[in-house]
Design a protein around this motif. Structure first.
Motif, PDB file in Angstrom:
ATOM      1  N   ILE A 221       0.946  -1.173   0.282  1.00 15.88           N
ATOM      2  CA  ILE A 221      -0.077  -0.034  -0.114  1.00 15.88           C
ATOM      3  C   ILE A 221       0.842   1.057  -0.022  1.00 15.88           C
ATOM      4  O   ILE A 221       1.697   1.346   0.882  1.00 15.88           O
ATOM      5  N   ALA A 222       0.720   2.096  -0.990  1.00 13.06           N
ATOM      6  CA  ALA A 222       1.461   3.189  -0.896  1.00 13.06           C
ATOM      7  C   ALA A 222       0.775   4.426  -0.243  1.00 13.06           C
ATOM      8  O   ALA A 222      -0.100   4.352  -0.079  1.00 13.06           O
ATOM      9  N   CYS A 223       1.922   5.259   0.159  1.00 12.79           N
ATOM     10  CA  CYS A 223       1.112   6.656   0.757  1.00 12.79           C
ATOM     11  C   CYS A 223       1.629   7.725  -0.219  1.00 12.79           C
ATOM     12  O   CYS A 223       2.845   7.844  -0.415  1.00 12.79           O
ATOM     13  N   ASP A 239       2.673  16.076   3.098  1.00 14.32           N
ATOM     14  CA  ASP A 239       4.173  15.989   3.808  1.00 14.32           C
ATOM     15  C   ASP A 239       4.092  15.431   5.121  1.00 14.32           C
ATOM     16  O   ASP A 239       4.918  14.927   5.496  1.00 14.32           O
ATOM     17  N   ASP A 240       2.915  15.812   5.872  1.00 15.07           N
ATOM     18  CA  ASP A 240       2.650  15.511   7.093  1.00 15.07           C
ATOM     19  C   ASP A 240       2.399  14.041   7.221  1.00 15.07           C
ATOM     20  O   ASP A 240       2.541  13.367   8.310  1.00 15.07           O
ATOM     21  N   THR A 241       1.495  13.700   6.712  1.00 14.49           N
ATOM     22  CA  THR A 241       0.742  12.031   6.740  1.00 14.49           C
ATOM     23  C   THR A 241       1.554  11.147   6.436  1.00 14.49           C
ATOM     24  O   THR A 241       1.346  10.221   6.649  1.00 14.49           O
ATOM     25  N   CYS A 242       2.730  11.264   5.513  1.00 13.10           N
ATOM     26  CA  CYS A 242       3.415  10.129   4.944  1.00 13.10           C
ATOM     27  C   CYS A 242       4.855  10.064   5.722  1.00 13.10           C
ATOM     28  O   CYS A 242       6.006   9.497   5.112  1.00 13.10           O
ATOM     29  N   ASN A 243       5.244  10.688   6.715  1.00 13.61           N
ATOM     30  CA  ASN A 243       6.531  10.973   7.484  1.00 13.61           C
ATOM     31  C   ASN A 243       6.173   9.988   8.825  1.00 13.61           C
ATOM     32  O   ASN A 243       5.162  10.727   9.320  1.00 13.61           O
ATOM     33  N   TYR A 308       1.143   1.466  11.468  1.00 14.03           N
ATOM     34  CA  TYR A 308       1.559   2.916  11.513  1.00 14.03           C
ATOM     35  C   TYR A 308       2.138   3.403  10.172  1.00 14.03           C
ATOM     36  O   TYR A 308       2.021   4.325   9.751  1.00 14.03           O
ATOM     37  N   LEU A 309       3.138   2.488   9.956  1.00 11.78           N
ATOM     38  CA  LEU A 309       4.150   2.952   8.779  1.00 11.78           C
ATOM     39  C   LEU A 309       3.442   2.600   7.546  1.00 11.78           C
ATOM     40  O   LEU A 309       3.971   2.949   6.389  1.00 11.78           O
ATOM     41  N   VAL A 326      -9.111   1.584   1.863  1.00  7.93           N
ATOM     42  CA  VAL A 326      -8.229   1.271   0.542  1.00  7.93           C
ATOM     43  C   VAL A 326      -9.292   0.511  -0.546  1.00  7.93           C
ATOM     44  O   VAL A 326      -9.385   0.693  -1.485  1.00  7.93           O
ATOM     45  N   ASP A 327      -9.379  -0.700   0.087  1.00  6.15           N
ATOM     46  CA  ASP A 327     -10.136  -1.484  -0.768  1.00  6.15           C
ATOM     47  C   ASP A 327     -11.039  -2.482   0.071  1.00  6.15           C
ATOM     48  O   ASP A 327     -10.822  -3.277   0.571  1.00  6.15           O
ATOM     49  N   PRO A 328     -12.488  -2.116   0.173  1.00  2.00           N
ATOM     50  CA  PRO A 328     -13.323  -2.875   1.011  1.00  2.00           C
ATOM     51  C   PRO A 328     -13.685  -4.289   0.636  1.00  2.00           C
ATOM     52  O   PRO A 328     -14.082  -5.125   1.400  1.00  2.00           O
TER      53      PRO A 328
END
Length: 471
Positions: A221-223, A239-243, A308-309, A326-328
């Motif tokens: 799963i990509a961020c 920038d905030d949500t993928c660090n 979390y990651l 993401v995919d139900p």
């Protein structure tokens, strides 16, 4: 001088002699010098449960639905602070098990309620029984609430439907009754807790599968997230949500401390498992506690960090819901949901045993084992829990209060108080280091209780409804 339990689950007299001050008749049965007459019901058989089965049962008692909320907790503390808190609480839980086993060994008692009787008389016995009953009924209700909410969705997804058809097998109320009658009740009717070691092992295997899926999804799963449907992630927040954050403090951070503390509640099950252990000694049971807590510590940390990651700032309070965004219709996550349902369902009988033991000690002290009582109490408990889950629309607030009071009592307050009251002062004076540590441990429990009740009061007064996961 600690009295060790020898062969066949019975206590034998030691050169130390009886404790000073005389022994009330009800307590006398549980002490080593009393060998004639009927054995108390929790030592009326030879302990045959192996070390491994005992580890499975205790690990299953520790593991709860709260594992689904640990990634969210990490997102509000940061990786390093989360690891520090998790390590401290795991160590405190091991110390709490040590206090219980030490107190139990000194007076030859391996029942939580009887320790309360020894320490504080009948009020202590009643208080311990009530606390165990309320806490474990709350835990059973939380597990069945997961079944009520998740099982219809799993059935719906397996049938390839995008919405509920209104059929009876899509109704969560019917489903929890069926699950209770067909799965939970037969397991709860086992005579001894040790027999549930196999189902506990399977339950833990389901959670290992859940962990494996979380690790696998981290690399698939990509961020930023490509959210299913018309929703999208705002580019301003990327920038905030993928660090990853190592230390963070926000409004939700304070809530993570009681969540992590309650994630290791297993203390009502410690003494019943000790009772049924083959070759029971304090050291052997302490090792079982240490291995179980270490195993759950490892599972908790890896689940939290890989979850979390995967989602970073987009992590929701219930991890599986984040995957569904993401995919139900993801087949792997559907299987994981089913595995989690199996795990929490198989945990319910393990949690029921200490309630039944508490009620037997409270209502039928000294009576020999009887199948009618054994079956009737299990059936009544399941009926009460099912009615609560069906009739109460929001059980979170009801058991929020009991969870905020009973969990600190079982982990911190009662083990510390038992140790202080039961260990003779001629062996360990009140100013000795072990007694001071136990007193500080008890004080920490009151701090946790006050903090939890304060957070619940803030939620109620502010009108906010948060979902942080349960035990």
């Amino acid at each position: 001088m600690e009295l060790q339990n020898l062969s066949n689950g019975n206590y034998h007299h030691d050169a130390a002699g009886p404790l000073e001050g005389g022994i009330p008749p009800e307590e006398e049965r549980f002490l080593p010098h009393k060998s004639d007459g009927p054995s108390p019901q929790f030592t009326d058989f030879e302990g045959k449960t192996s070390f491994g089965m005992s580890v499975f049962n205790l690990s299953n008692a520790i593991m709860g639905s709260g594992v689904l909320g640990l990634s969210y907790a990490m997102s509000n503390t940061g990786i390093v602070l989360f690891l520090i808190l998790l390590t401290c609480i795991a160590c405190l839980s091991c110390y709490s098990v040590h206090l219980l086993l030490r107190s139990a060994g000194v007076v030859g008692i391996r029942a939580y309620e009887q320790l309360g009787l020894r320490a504080f008389g009948h009020p202590g016995k009643i208080a311990a029984a009530i606390i165990i009953t309320l806490h474990n009924i709350g835990a059973m209700s939380s597990y069945l609430f997961i079944v009520k909410s998740e099982l219809p969705l799993v059935i719906q997804a397996f049938l390839g439907q995008t919405s509920s058809s209104g059929e009876w097998y899509m109704n969560g109320n019917y489903l929890i009754v069926i699950v209770s009658i067909c799965i939970i009740l037969p397991l709860a009717l086992m005579k001894h807790l040790g027999y549930l070691g196999y189902t506990s092992g399977f339950s833990i295997s389901c959670m290992v599968f859940f962990l494996s899926a979380v690790i696998y999804k981290k690399f698939n799963i990509a961020c930023p997230l490509e959210v299913f449907g018309n929703h999208s992630v705002s580019a301003v927040l990327l920038d905030d949500t993928c660090n990853a954050k190592y230390f963070t403090m926000n409004q939700e951070t304070a809530y993570t401390i009681p969540i992590l503390a309650f994630a290791f509640v297993c203390h009502p099950e410690v003494l019943p498992i000790y009772t049924e252990l083959s070759n029971p000694t304090k050291r052997r049971m302490q090792n079982i506690g240490n291995v179980s807590i270490l195993g759950m510590f490892t599972m908790y940390f890896f689940t939290a960090i890989f979850g979390y990651l995967t989602f970073f700032g987009n992590t929701e309070a219930e991890l599986l819901h984040t995957y569904s965004k993401v995919d139900p219709l993801d087949t792997l996550i559907l299987c994981v949901r089913l595995a989690v349902l199996v795990a929490v369902t198989l945990t319910v009988p393990v949690v029921l045993f200490p309630i039944r033991r508490a009620l037997l000690q409270l209502l039928f002290p000294g009576r020999p084992f009887h199948w009618v009582r054994h079956i009737a109490i299990a059936f009544c408990l399941l009926c009460i829990v099912n009615l609560l889950v069906i009739l109460v629309p929001n059980i979170r607030d009801i058991f929020g209060i009991t969870g905020a009071t009973t969990a600190p009592s079982l982990i911190f307050i009662l083990p510390g108080l038992f140790y202080i009251r039961i260990i003779p002062t001629d062996h360990e004076p009140m100013n000795s280091r072990p007694k001071i540590q136990a007193a500080c441990f008890t004080a920490l429990g009151f701090i946790f209780m006050t903090m939890s009740l304060t957070f619940i009061s803030i939620d109620w007064t502010s009108g906010e409804q948060r979902n942080h996961g349960g035990h």
